[in-house]
Motif scaffolding. Structure first.
Motif, PDB file in Angstrom:
ATOM      1  N   SER A 119      69.004  18.836   5.390  1.00 38.59           N
ATOM      2  CA  SER A 119      68.600  17.446   5.639  1.00 38.59           C
ATOM      3  C   SER A 119      69.614  16.444   5.091  1.00 38.59           C
ATOM      4  O   SER A 119      70.263  16.686   4.079  1.00 38.59           O
ATOM      5  N   ASP A 120      69.710  15.285   5.778  1.00 36.97           N
ATOM      6  CA  ASP A 120      70.560  14.185   5.278  1.00 36.97           C
ATOM      7  C   ASP A 120      69.722  13.071   4.686  1.00 36.97           C
ATOM      8  O   ASP A 120      70.235  12.008   4.351  1.00 36.97           O
ATOM      9  N   GLU A 121      68.433  13.283   4.596  1.00 38.34           N
ATOM     10  CA  GLU A 121      67.543  12.192   4.184  1.00 38.34           C
ATOM     11  C   GLU A 121      67.672  11.889   2.688  1.00 38.34           C
ATOM     12  O   GLU A 121      67.922  12.781   1.883  1.00 38.34           O
ATOM     13  N   THR A 122      67.428  10.617   2.372  1.00 33.93           N
ATOM     14  CA  THR A 122      67.373  10.208   0.968  1.00 33.93           C
ATOM     15  C   THR A 122      66.102   9.372   0.768  1.00 33.93           C
ATOM     16  O   THR A 122      65.498   8.934   1.745  1.00 33.93           O
ATOM     17  N   GLY A 123      65.732   9.164  -0.482  1.00 34.39           N
ATOM     18  CA  GLY A 123      64.553   8.332  -0.749  1.00 34.39           C
ATOM     19  C   GLY A 123      64.658   7.727  -2.124  1.00 34.39           C
ATOM     20  O   GLY A 123      65.478   8.166  -2.943  1.00 34.39           O
ATOM     21  N   ASP A 124      63.839   6.698  -2.385  1.00 35.60           N
ATOM     22  CA  ASP A 124      63.805   6.168  -3.753  1.00 35.60           C
ATOM     23  C   ASP A 124      63.137   7.197  -4.647  1.00 35.60           C
ATOM     24  O   ASP A 124      63.605   7.495  -5.739  1.00 35.60           O
ATOM     25  N   VAL A 125      62.023   7.722  -4.119  1.00 33.83           N
ATOM     26  CA  VAL A 125      61.294   8.759  -4.842  1.00 33.83           C
ATOM     27  C   VAL A 125      61.220   9.968  -3.927  1.00 33.83           C
ATOM     28  O   VAL A 125      60.851   9.848  -2.762  1.00 33.83           O
ATOM     29  N   ILE A 126      61.569  11.131  -4.458  1.00 38.13           N
ATOM     30  CA  ILE A 126      61.410  12.356  -3.675  1.00 38.13           C
ATOM     31  C   ILE A 126      60.293  13.164  -4.316  1.00 38.13           C
ATOM     32  O   ILE A 126      60.301  13.401  -5.529  1.00 38.13           O
ATOM     33  N   HIS A 127      59.359  13.522  -3.477  1.00 34.44           N
ATOM     34  CA  HIS A 127      58.170  14.230  -3.964  1.00 34.44           C
ATOM     35  C   HIS A 127      58.074  15.561  -3.243  1.00 34.44           C
ATOM     36  O   HIS A 127      58.439  15.672  -2.072  1.00 34.44           O
ATOM     37  N   LEU A 128      57.585  16.571  -3.944  1.00 37.07           N
ATOM     38  CA  LEU A 128      57.199  17.789  -3.240  1.00 37.07           C
ATOM     39  C   LEU A 128      56.073  18.469  -3.990  1.00 37.07           C
ATOM     40  O   LEU A 128      56.033  18.457  -5.205  1.00 37.07           O
ATOM     41  N   SER A 129      55.160  18.973  -3.202  1.00 34.95           N
ATOM     42  CA  SER A 129      53.995  19.607  -3.793  1.00 34.95           C
ATOM     43  C   SER A 129      53.805  20.952  -3.133  1.00 34.95           C
ATOM     44  O   SER A 129      53.783  21.030  -1.900  1.00 34.95           O
ATOM     45  N   ASP A 130      53.730  22.001  -3.958  1.00 30.69           N
ATOM     46  CA  ASP A 130      53.390  23.312  -3.417  1.00 30.69           C
ATOM     47  C   ASP A 130      54.503  23.852  -2.510  1.00 30.69           C
ATOM     48  O   ASP A 130      54.218  24.448  -1.476  1.00 30.69           O
ATOM     49  N   VAL A 131      55.746  23.634  -2.893  1.00 33.61           N
ATOM     50  CA  VAL A 131      56.875  24.038  -2.037  1.00 33.61           C
ATOM     51  C   VAL A 131      57.843  24.964  -2.782  1.00 33.61           C
ATOM     52  O   VAL A 131      58.364  25.919  -2.196  1.00 33.61           O
ATOM     53  N   THR A 132      58.065  24.716  -4.077  1.00 37.61           N
ATOM     54  CA  THR A 132      59.166  25.405  -4.762  1.00 37.61           C
ATOM     55  C   THR A 132      58.989  26.916  -4.868  1.00 37.61           C
ATOM     56  O   THR A 132      59.967  27.647  -4.999  1.00 37.61           O
ATOM     57  N   TYR A 133      57.728  27.408  -4.796  1.00 36.15           N
ATOM     58  CA  TYR A 133      57.548  28.875  -4.873  1.00 36.15           C
ATOM     59  C   TYR A 133      58.200  29.579  -3.693  1.00 36.15           C
ATOM     60  O   TYR A 133      58.416  30.775  -3.722  1.00 36.15           O
ATOM     61  N   PHE A 134      58.451  28.845  -2.603  1.00 38.21           N
ATOM     62  CA  PHE A 134      58.992  29.468  -1.395  1.00 38.21           C
ATOM     63  C   PHE A 134      60.515  29.400  -1.344  1.00 38.21           C
ATOM     64  O   PHE A 134      61.115  29.718  -0.321  1.00 38.21           O
ATOM     65  N   VAL A 135      61.122  28.928  -2.422  1.00 39.16           N
ATOM     66  CA  VAL A 135      62.579  28.721  -2.437  1.00 39.16           C
ATOM     67  C   VAL A 135      63.194  29.704  -3.428  1.00 39.16           C
ATOM     68  O   VAL A 135      62.937  29.632  -4.622  1.00 39.16           O
ATOM     69  N   ARG A 136      64.012  30.608  -2.928  1.00 37.86           N
ATOM     70  CA  ARG A 136      64.618  31.606  -3.821  1.00 37.86           C
ATOM     71  C   ARG A 136      65.806  31.021  -4.591  1.00 37.86           C
ATOM     72  O   ARG A 136      65.934  31.203  -5.790  1.00 37.86           O
TER      73      ARG A 136
END
Ligand SMILES: C[S@@+](CC[C@H](N)C(=O)[O-])C[C@H]1O[C@@H](n2cnc3c(N)ncnc32)[C@H](O)[C@@H]1O
Length: 279
Positions: A119-136
């Motif tokens: 992704s090329d997206e940016t944000g002031d605040v980046i949020h993620l919920s329930d995602v990091t377990y799927f990232v090795r």
């Protein structure tokens, strides 16, 4: 790779070997069947977990929700920010996001379909919920979160992780231990080694997936629910569930509540980026 990153990948590999569900390398949209479940009403009153995230937001913010699913969190906070940007590779999740958004009449959203690392997206605040377990490969993933956030990163994880919810049940009934998914302890170690010092806030609300009926089960309903979790009709397993009801369920006047579904709590891990880039 740092020691914590090696440990994170090792924990991920072990969990994946016991449960292929979370292998995002597999082709197809494996969230499609679950997507509707993740769709909550964006106009519901904000609970304590949402308010904890809202505390960090400003009305001018672009709130970038990575792996934001059906907008369970982001759409409910759309009235706190100038724009919600969803990054979501699952078409099924995006469909539910759009349906929830349109039904609620929310107009300040944008949707991107890429995986985060593309992704090329940016944000002031980046949020993620329930995602990091799927990232090795967690270090480049977090580095990109940090470098793409103009002010703050917020990562919410469940403890135990949803993939581990049935492990308690299996251990009590079958005496079987399963490898766990990488969650708070593994992620906190990685962030520490990356030189990040986040705030770690346990959040109070019960899990959103616990239904009203599941709070008030009779003994027979409770046993049936546990059996569905095992995907088993074996009499010996049923017997073992029935004789462990008090360890598996919490008892109140209203009936029995499955502890493995009601006990997890979200933990918010957040830090300010201060315009400092990570390599
Ligand atoms: C358990 S769901 C959580 C959805 C939403 N964040 C929530 O809490 O309701 C995990 C989501 O992460 C997304 N996801 C997983 N890995 C991703 C990645 N590398 N980049 C972007 N999204 C990802 C999946 O498509 C899925 O929608």
């Amino acid at each position: 790779m740092s020691e914590a990153a090696v440990r994170y990948a090792g924990v991920y590999d072990a969990a994946l070997s016991a449960d292929r569900f979370s292998d995002h390398q597999l082709p197809g949209d494996h969230w499609a069947d679950l997507a509707e479940l993740f769709r909550l009403d964006p106009t519901r009153p904000k609970d304590a977990n949402l308010l904890a995230v809202a505390d960090y937001l400003e009305p001018t913010d672009v709130f970038l929700d990575v792996g934001g699913g059906a907008g369970r969190v982001s759409l409910a906070l759309a009235d706190c920010v100038s724009e919600v940007a969803l990054i979501e590779p699952s078409a099924g999740m995006r469909e539910q996001f759009i349906a929830a958004r349109d039904e609620a009449g929310i107009t300040n959203t944008r949707i991107a379909t890429d995986w985060w690392m593309d992704s090329d997206e940016t944000g002031d605040v980046i949020h993620l919920s329930d995602v990091t377990y799927f990232v090795r490969d967690i270090v480049p993933f977090v580095t990109k979160l940090h470098n793409s956030a103009r002010r703050r990163v917020m990562i919410a994880v469940w403890r135990p992780t949803p993939g581990d919810m049935g492990s308690d049940l299996r251990e009590i009934v079958l005496g079987e231990t399963r490898p766990h998914w990488p969650g708070l302890p593994e992620l906190a170690g990685v962030l520490w080694e990356m030189g990040l010092l986040p705030e770690i806030r346990p959040l109070p609300d019960e899990p959103w997936w616990l239904t009203e009926e599941e709070r008030h089960l009779s003994g027979a309903e409770a046993t049936d629910l546990a059996m569905r979790w095992f995907g088993s009709e074996d009499d010996a397993v049923r017997q073992a569930v029935a004789s462990n009801l008090d360890r598996l369920f919490e008892r109140s006047e209203g009936g029995l509540t499955p502890g493995w579904l009601s006990r997890p709590r979200a933990v918010l891990i957040t830090w300010e980026t201060h315009g400092r880039r990570l390599d």
